[in-house]
Scaffold this motif. Structure first.
Motif, PDB file in Angstrom:
ATOM      1  N   HIS A  37     -46.085   0.329 -17.677  1.00 31.72           N
ATOM      2  CA  HIS A  37     -47.497   0.601 -17.857  1.00 31.72           C
ATOM      3  C   HIS A  37     -48.653   0.309 -16.977  1.00 31.72           C
ATOM      4  O   HIS A  37     -49.287  -0.416 -16.707  1.00 31.72           O
ATOM      5  CB  HIS A  37     -47.786  -1.492 -18.818  1.00 31.72           C
ATOM      6  CG  HIS A  37     -46.734  -1.382 -19.804  1.00 31.72           C
ATOM      7  ND1 HIS A  37     -45.422  -1.059 -19.446  1.00 31.72           N
ATOM      8  CD2 HIS A  37     -46.938  -1.714 -21.142  1.00 31.72           C
ATOM      9  CE1 HIS A  37     -44.704  -1.572 -21.104  1.00 31.72           C
ATOM     10  NE2 HIS A  37     -45.717  -1.964 -21.320  1.00 31.72           N
ATOM     11  N   HIS A  75     -53.838  -1.580 -22.652  1.00 25.16           N
ATOM     12  CA  HIS A  75     -53.889  -3.439 -22.952  1.00 25.16           C
ATOM     13  C   HIS A  75     -54.465  -3.741 -22.008  1.00 25.16           C
ATOM     14  O   HIS A  75     -54.984  -3.274 -20.438  1.00 25.16           O
ATOM     15  CB  HIS A  75     -52.414  -3.350 -22.399  1.00 25.16           C
ATOM     16  CG  HIS A  75     -51.527  -3.105 -23.362  1.00 25.16           C
ATOM     17  ND1 HIS A  75     -51.289  -3.246 -24.576  1.00 25.16           N
ATOM     18  CD2 HIS A  75     -50.611  -2.025 -23.469  1.00 25.16           C
ATOM     19  CE1 HIS A  75     -50.221  -2.673 -25.849  1.00 25.16           C
ATOM     20  NE2 HIS A  75     -49.795  -1.825 -24.505  1.00 25.16           N
ATOM     21  N   GLU A  85     -49.994   2.920 -21.982  1.00 27.92           N
ATOM     22  CA  GLU A  85     -48.578   2.937 -22.383  1.00 27.92           C
ATOM     23  C   GLU A  85     -48.736   4.676 -23.575  1.00 27.92           C
ATOM     24  O   GLU A  85     -49.423   3.939 -24.165  1.00 27.92           O
ATOM     25  CB  GLU A  85     -48.096   2.017 -22.365  1.00 27.92           C
ATOM     26  CG  GLU A  85     -47.767   1.207 -24.070  1.00 27.92           C
ATOM     27  CD  GLU A  85     -47.198   0.159 -24.225  1.00 27.92           C
ATOM     28  OE1 GLU A  85     -45.837   0.646 -24.271  1.00 27.92           O
ATOM     29  OE2 GLU A  85     -47.319  -0.850 -24.973  1.00 27.92           O
ATOM     30  N   HIS A  92     -43.774  -3.461 -29.682  1.00 24.36           N
ATOM     31  CA  HIS A  92     -43.482  -4.356 -29.568  1.00 24.36           C
ATOM     32  C   HIS A  92     -44.641  -5.880 -28.600  1.00 24.36           C
ATOM     33  O   HIS A  92     -46.553  -4.811 -28.626  1.00 24.36           O
ATOM     34  CB  HIS A  92     -42.294  -3.572 -27.803  1.00 24.36           C
ATOM     35  CG  HIS A  92     -44.011  -2.756 -27.100  1.00 24.36           C
ATOM     36  ND1 HIS A  92     -43.732  -1.750 -27.576  1.00 24.36           N
ATOM     37  CD2 HIS A  92     -44.233  -3.166 -26.341  1.00 24.36           C
ATOM     38  CE1 HIS A  92     -44.348  -0.998 -26.644  1.00 24.36           C
ATOM     39  NE2 HIS A  92     -44.450  -2.035 -25.831  1.00 24.36           N
ATOM     40  N   HIS A  94     -45.572  -8.417 -25.381  1.00 20.71           N
ATOM     41  CA  HIS A  94     -45.028  -8.209 -23.288  1.00 20.71           C
ATOM     42  C   HIS A  94     -45.142  -9.075 -22.904  1.00 20.71           C
ATOM     43  O   HIS A  94     -45.946 -10.438 -23.042  1.00 20.71           O
ATOM     44  CB  HIS A  94     -46.133  -7.393 -22.747  1.00 20.71           C
ATOM     45  CG  HIS A  94     -46.311  -6.414 -23.339  1.00 20.71           C
ATOM     46  ND1 HIS A  94     -47.565  -5.859 -24.338  1.00 20.71           N
ATOM     47  CD2 HIS A  94     -46.018  -5.165 -22.990  1.00 20.71           C
ATOM     48  CE1 HIS A  94     -47.250  -4.074 -24.553  1.00 20.71           C
ATOM     49  NE2 HIS A  94     -46.167  -3.865 -23.690  1.00 20.71           N
ATOM     50  N   GLU A 105     -41.606  -5.246 -21.938  1.00 20.76           N
ATOM     51  CA  GLU A 105     -41.538  -5.449 -23.430  1.00 20.76           C
ATOM     52  C   GLU A 105     -40.610  -6.048 -23.965  1.00 20.76           C
ATOM     53  O   GLU A 105     -39.273  -6.206 -23.451  1.00 20.76           O
ATOM     54  CB  GLU A 105     -41.724  -4.037 -23.444  1.00 20.76           C
ATOM     55  CG  GLU A 105     -42.208  -2.612 -22.894  1.00 20.76           C
ATOM     56  CD  GLU A 105     -42.091  -1.690 -23.724  1.00 20.76           C
ATOM     57  OE1 GLU A 105     -41.189  -1.323 -24.308  1.00 20.76           O
ATOM     58  OE2 GLU A 105     -43.810  -0.625 -23.188  1.00 20.76           O
TER      59      GLU A 105
HETATM   60 ZN   LIG Z   1     -45.443  -1.722 -24.046  1.00 19.64          ZN
END
Ligand SMILES: [Zn+2]
Length: 141
Positions: A37, A75, A85, A92, A94, A105
Motif C-alpha cells: 500500500h 486509503h 492498492e 479486506h 487493515h 491486511e
Molecule cells: Zn489492502
C-alpha cells in the motif's frame, strides 16, 4: 499484474475513448505488484526504476484516473496521507502499524456480520465500509 486488471484497464479505456498509455500500464502494474500500500512518492520511486521519464505529477494524475475507473483504491489512514492498492482483491480491512507504517491486511467474517447487524438495526443497507485498527508491537514484560 493480474491479467485481469490489465484487461479491465484496456476495456475501460476503450469505453471512455482513451488510450491505454504505457504510463498507465506501468503504474498500474507496479502498484499491483506492491503488497504494501505505497503512497504516491514511494510508488514514484519504484516506477522510475522501470520508466525514468515518468514524473511524480504523472503518478498523481494517473492515480486519480485509475481511481475514477475503479481500478485502484485510495486509503487515507491516520497520518492523512493517501496510500494506494490495486483493486480487484477481495474485500479486506487493515491493521496499521503506527511505529513502522506497515499495513497488514485481514478479513474477519465476524466483523463483517457485526457491521451488517448494526446497519440493519438502524434500518440501513451497507454500501461500503472502511475499518482500520491502529497497532504497535506488544511490549515485552
Ligand atoms: Zn489492502
Amino acid at each position: 499484474m493480474t491479467d485481469n486488471l490489465e484487461k479491465k484497464l484496456e476495456e475501460l479505456c476503450k469505453e471512455k475513448g482513451m488510450r491505454v498509455t504505457e504510463q498507465r500500464r506501468i503504474i498500474l502494474k507496479i502498484l499491483s505488484d506492491s503488497p504494501d500500500h505505497p503512497n504516491a512518492e514511494e510508488l514514484h520511486r519504484r516506477v522510475v526504476r522501470l520508466a525514468p521519464s515518468i514524473s511524480i505529477a504523472t503518478v498523481y494524475r494517473t492515480m486519480n484516473t485509475l481511481e475514477s475507473y475503479g481500478l485502484i483504491e485510495r486509503h487515507i489512514f491516520a497520518d492523512g496521507r493517501a496510500r494506494y492498492e490495486a483493486g480487484g482483491s477481495e474485500h479486506h480491512d487493515h491493521l496499521v502499524n503506527v511505529e513502522t507504517d506497515e499495513i497488514i491486511e485481514f478479513r474477519c467474517d465476524e466483523i463483517e456480520e457485526l457491521q451488517k447487524k448494526i446497519a440493519d438495526e438502524h434500518g440501513f443497507d451497507i454500501v461500503g465500509h472502511r475499518f482500520e485498527i491502529y497497532v504497535r508491537a506488544k511490549k515485552r514484560r
